[in-house]
Design a protein around this motif. Sequence first.
Motif, PDB file in Angstrom:
ATOM      1  N   THR A   1       5.122  19.259 -15.632  1.00  0.00           N
ATOM      2  CA  THR A   1       4.958  19.363 -17.078  1.00  0.00           C
ATOM      3  C   THR A   1       3.976  20.433 -17.511  1.00  0.00           C
ATOM      4  O   THR A   1       3.871  20.723 -18.694  1.00  0.00           O
ATOM      5  N   ARG A   2       3.243  21.022 -16.562  1.00  0.00           N
ATOM      6  CA  ARG A   2       2.262  22.046 -16.923  1.00  0.00           C
ATOM      7  C   ARG A   2       2.237  23.100 -15.832  1.00  0.00           C
ATOM      8  O   ARG A   2       2.473  22.796 -14.655  1.00  0.00           O
ATOM      9  N   ARG A   3       1.958  24.347 -16.201  1.00  0.00           N
ATOM     10  CA  ARG A   3       1.963  25.419 -15.211  1.00  0.00           C
ATOM     11  C   ARG A   3       0.907  25.201 -14.137  1.00  0.00           C
ATOM     12  O   ARG A   3       1.141  25.465 -12.957  1.00  0.00           O
ATOM     13  N   GLU A   4      -0.276  24.719 -14.511  1.00  0.00           N
ATOM     14  CA  GLU A   4      -1.332  24.511 -13.525  1.00  0.00           C
ATOM     15  C   GLU A   4      -2.242  23.369 -13.969  1.00  0.00           C
ATOM     16  O   GLU A   4      -2.522  23.216 -15.160  1.00  0.00           O
ATOM     17  N   TRP A   5      -2.667  22.569 -12.994  1.00  0.00           N
ATOM     18  CA  TRP A   5      -3.574  21.450 -13.240  1.00  0.00           C
ATOM     19  C   TRP A   5      -4.816  21.625 -12.370  1.00  0.00           C
ATOM     20  O   TRP A   5      -4.718  22.022 -11.207  1.00  0.00           O
ATOM     21  N   SER A   6      -5.964  21.270 -12.901  1.00  0.00           N
ATOM     22  CA  SER A   6      -7.162  21.200 -12.059  1.00  0.00           C
ATOM     23  C   SER A   6      -7.148  19.885 -11.299  1.00  0.00           C
ATOM     24  O   SER A   6      -6.528  18.894 -11.730  1.00  0.00           O
ATOM     25  N   GLY A   7      -7.849  19.850 -10.154  1.00  0.00           N
ATOM     26  CA  GLY A   7      -7.920  18.618  -9.386  1.00  0.00           C
ATOM     27  C   GLY A   7      -8.562  17.494 -10.174  1.00  0.00           C
ATOM     28  O   GLY A   7      -8.142  16.333 -10.085  1.00  0.00           O
ATOM     29  N   ALA A   8      -9.579  17.830 -10.987  1.00  0.00           N
ATOM     30  CA  ALA A   8     -10.270  16.813 -11.775  1.00  0.00           C
ATOM     31  C   ALA A   8      -9.348  16.204 -12.827  1.00  0.00           C
ATOM     32  O   ALA A   8      -9.356  14.989 -13.065  1.00  0.00           O
ATOM     33  N   ASP A   9      -8.528  17.057 -13.480  1.00  0.00           N
ATOM     34  CA  ASP A   9      -7.606  16.546 -14.496  1.00  0.00           C
ATOM     35  C   ASP A   9      -6.565  15.618 -13.878  1.00  0.00           C
ATOM     36  O   ASP A   9      -6.233  14.564 -14.434  1.00  0.00           O
ATOM     37  N   LEU A  10      -6.034  16.016 -12.717  1.00  0.00           N
ATOM     38  CA  LEU A  10      -5.058  15.164 -12.046  1.00  0.00           C
ATOM     39  C   LEU A  10      -5.684  13.841 -11.615  1.00  0.00           C
ATOM     40  O   LEU A  10      -5.062  12.779 -11.744  1.00  0.00           O
ATOM     41  N   ALA A  11      -6.913  13.911 -11.109  1.00  0.00           N
ATOM     42  CA  ALA A  11      -7.594  12.686 -10.683  1.00  0.00           C
ATOM     43  C   ALA A  11      -7.791  11.737 -11.862  1.00  0.00           C
ATOM     44  O   ALA A  11      -7.606  10.517 -11.735  1.00  0.00           O
ATOM     45  N   GLU A  12      -8.140  12.302 -13.019  1.00  0.00           N
ATOM     46  CA  GLU A  12      -8.347  11.461 -14.210  1.00  0.00           C
ATOM     47  C   GLU A  12      -7.034  10.831 -14.656  1.00  0.00           C
ATOM     48  O   GLU A  12      -7.001   9.634 -14.996  1.00  0.00           O
ATOM     49  N   ARG A  13      -5.946  11.602 -14.660  1.00  0.00           N
ATOM     50  CA  ARG A  13      -4.655  11.069 -15.080  1.00  0.00           C
ATOM     51  C   ARG A  13      -4.159   9.977 -14.140  1.00  0.00           C
ATOM     52  O   ARG A  13      -3.525   9.007 -14.577  1.00  0.00           O
ATOM     53  N   LEU A  14      -4.430  10.128 -12.841  1.00  0.00           N
ATOM     54  CA  LEU A  14      -3.932   9.181 -11.852  1.00  0.00           C
ATOM     55  C   LEU A  14      -4.918   8.059 -11.544  1.00  0.00           C
ATOM     56  O   LEU A  14      -4.605   7.148 -10.766  1.00  0.00           O
ATOM     57  N   SER A  15      -6.128   8.149 -12.130  1.00  0.00           N
ATOM     58  CA  SER A  15      -7.177   7.135 -11.906  1.00  0.00           C
ATOM     59  C   SER A  15      -7.541   7.024 -10.427  1.00  0.00           C
ATOM     60  O   SER A  15      -7.666   5.917  -9.870  1.00  0.00           O
TER      61      SER A  15
ATOM     62  N   MET B   1       0.826  -1.200   0.000  1.00  0.00           N
ATOM     63  CA  MET B   1       0.000   0.000   0.000  1.00  0.00           C
ATOM     64  C   MET B   1       0.862   1.253   0.000  1.00  0.00           C
ATOM     65  O   MET B   1       0.649   2.199  -0.739  1.00  0.00           O
ATOM     66  N   THR B   2       1.922   1.234   0.877  1.00  0.00           N
ATOM     67  CA  THR B   2       2.819   2.387   0.952  1.00  0.00           C
ATOM     68  C   THR B   2       3.534   2.606  -0.373  1.00  0.00           C
ATOM     69  O   THR B   2       3.694   3.735  -0.836  1.00  0.00           O
ATOM     70  N   SER B   3       3.970   1.506  -1.009  1.00  0.00           N
ATOM     71  CA  SER B   3       4.668   1.638  -2.288  1.00  0.00           C
ATOM     72  C   SER B   3       3.747   2.217  -3.349  1.00  0.00           C
ATOM     73  O   SER B   3       4.184   2.989  -4.211  1.00  0.00           O
ATOM     74  N   ASP B   4       2.458   1.850  -3.318  1.00  0.00           N
ATOM     75  CA  ASP B   4       1.496   2.409  -4.277  1.00  0.00           C
ATOM     76  C   ASP B   4       1.348   3.904  -4.076  1.00  0.00           C
ATOM     77  O   ASP B   4       1.293   4.678  -5.056  1.00  0.00           O
ATOM     78  N   MET B   5       1.274   4.348  -2.824  1.00  0.00           N
ATOM     79  CA  MET B   5       1.138   5.774  -2.548  1.00  0.00           C
ATOM     80  C   MET B   5       2.387   6.535  -2.984  1.00  0.00           C
ATOM     81  O   MET B   5       2.311   7.629  -3.538  1.00  0.00           O
ATOM     82  N   THR B   6       3.563   5.935  -2.757  1.00  0.00           N
ATOM     83  CA  THR B   6       4.814   6.579  -3.150  1.00  0.00           C
ATOM     84  C   THR B   6       4.902   6.710  -4.665  1.00  0.00           C
ATOM     85  O   THR B   6       5.264   7.770  -5.198  1.00  0.00           O
ATOM     86  N   ALA B   7       4.553   5.643  -5.376  1.00  0.00           N
ATOM     87  CA  ALA B   7       4.594   5.682  -6.840  1.00  0.00           C
ATOM     88  C   ALA B   7       3.619   6.709  -7.378  1.00  0.00           C
ATOM     89  O   ALA B   7       3.927   7.445  -8.327  1.00  0.00           O
ATOM     90  N   ARG B   8       2.422   6.779  -6.768  1.00  0.00           N
ATOM     91  CA  ARG B   8       1.424   7.748  -7.224  1.00  0.00           C
ATOM     92  C   ARG B   8       1.889   9.190  -6.943  1.00  0.00           C
ATOM     93  O   ARG B   8       1.675  10.091  -7.736  1.00  0.00           O
ATOM     94  N   ALA B   9       2.538   9.385  -5.773  1.00  0.00           N
ATOM     95  CA  ALA B   9       3.038  10.719  -5.435  1.00  0.00           C
ATOM     96  C   ALA B   9       4.114  11.166  -6.427  1.00  0.00           C
ATOM     97  O   ALA B   9       4.151  12.333  -6.846  1.00  0.00           O
ATOM     98  N   LEU B  10       4.987  10.244  -6.827  1.00  0.00           N
ATOM     99  CA  LEU B  10       6.016  10.588  -7.810  1.00  0.00           C
ATOM    100  C   LEU B  10       5.394  10.892  -9.172  1.00  0.00           C
ATOM    101  O   LEU B  10       5.834  11.798  -9.882  1.00  0.00           O
ATOM    102  N   ARG B  11       4.360  10.135  -9.528  1.00  0.00           N
ATOM    103  CA  ARG B  11       3.652  10.395 -10.783  1.00  0.00           C
ATOM    104  C   ARG B  11       2.966  11.763 -10.733  1.00  0.00           C
ATOM    105  O   ARG B  11       2.998  12.520 -11.700  1.00  0.00           O
ATOM    106  N   LEU B  12       2.389  12.096  -9.578  1.00  0.00           N
ATOM    107  CA  LEU B  12       1.761  13.401  -9.398  1.00  0.00           C
ATOM    108  C   LEU B  12       2.793  14.507  -9.533  1.00  0.00           C
ATOM    109  O   LEU B  12       2.556  15.524 -10.194  1.00  0.00           O
ATOM    110  N   LEU B  13       3.957  14.327  -8.921  1.00  0.00           N
ATOM    111  CA  LEU B  13       5.021  15.328  -9.017  1.00  0.00           C
ATOM    112  C   LEU B  13       5.461  15.522 -10.463  1.00  0.00           C
ATOM    113  O   LEU B  13       5.682  16.644 -10.925  1.00  0.00           O
ATOM    114  N   SER B  14       5.580  14.425 -11.186  1.00  0.00           N
ATOM    115  CA  SER B  14       5.974  14.508 -12.597  1.00  0.00           C
ATOM    116  C   SER B  14       4.948  15.295 -13.408  1.00  0.00           C
ATOM    117  O   SER B  14       5.301  16.120 -14.257  1.00  0.00           O
TER     118      SER B  14
END
Length: 319
Positions: free
Chosen positions: A18-32, A1-14
Amino acid sequence: MTSDMTARALRLLSLLQTRREWSGADLAERLSVTVRTVRRDVDRLREMGYPVHSSRGHTGGYRLAPGADLPPLLLDDEEAVAIAVALHTAAGGLTGIEETALRALAKLQQVMPRRLRSQVTALETSLAGITWDSRGPRADPALLATLAVACRDHEILTFDYTTRNGTTTPRRVEPHHPVASGDLWYLLAHDSGKNDWRIFRLDRLTHPTTTGRRVPPRAIPGTDPARFVAHRISAAPTRYRAIATVHASADHILARTRGLATRIHPIDQTTCRVDASADHLTHVVQTLASLDTDYTLDADPHVLDHLRTTAHRALQATK
């Protein structure tokens, strides 16, 4: 579970890089995940020291801002400065990775503290004479970075542009892509005044200003920006005409030249035609010299005279 959260956090950081600003909905869709999970992951990044800012409202969202220090687990100060200078050098001198270097540079500059930016600027200034001046017209790294960010964010850009006949006019464009071709850089953009796609040589572009207005991405004709720019370059009028019929296959010449792909036309398996036309006689000579094989030439009288003079000087130098 911890590894999943860490991987998702790194994906979120990436994604935030790549973009100046993201909406919460767009990030949620990208991260599923849900928007609530995105909020928790953002809080986790903040606890790790990443400066993630948020704004409320219908148009609100998340953005990664410069902090007092570089985000942890990435780079220390000396590494950040070294990488920034290396990326500037790669963007201006290493064929094949220019655009990749620009994307990486845009990410690094977005989170780099101000004190490190001044160090990078000082180093670039001291290296400018070696890195850029010795290879003909080149683009200012700061200009390249500005255009890369404007292209990434689809932000309307204004600048002054000097045409090949010396006329300078103001332009307002939707920037699409910076493209390298040999020793020159071009900006592929949709010109609002001309209502058409245009390419702009960066060494003729001055006073670039971002307007703060973003527009939806506009699809270019075809799918490859580099191919589109290459076609426009090859179709542009030139001052001096020089067409060589070369006694070698098109593949043979293509493998031994740089920047001539759209100017090489096969005739048969052992012969091809190379358009060496250019605005400067020295460029014509350089192109013909790069062929490194026998050819016949159909060229303007000025080109033939210049070739004879150049050949005579070379022969005199060998005596």
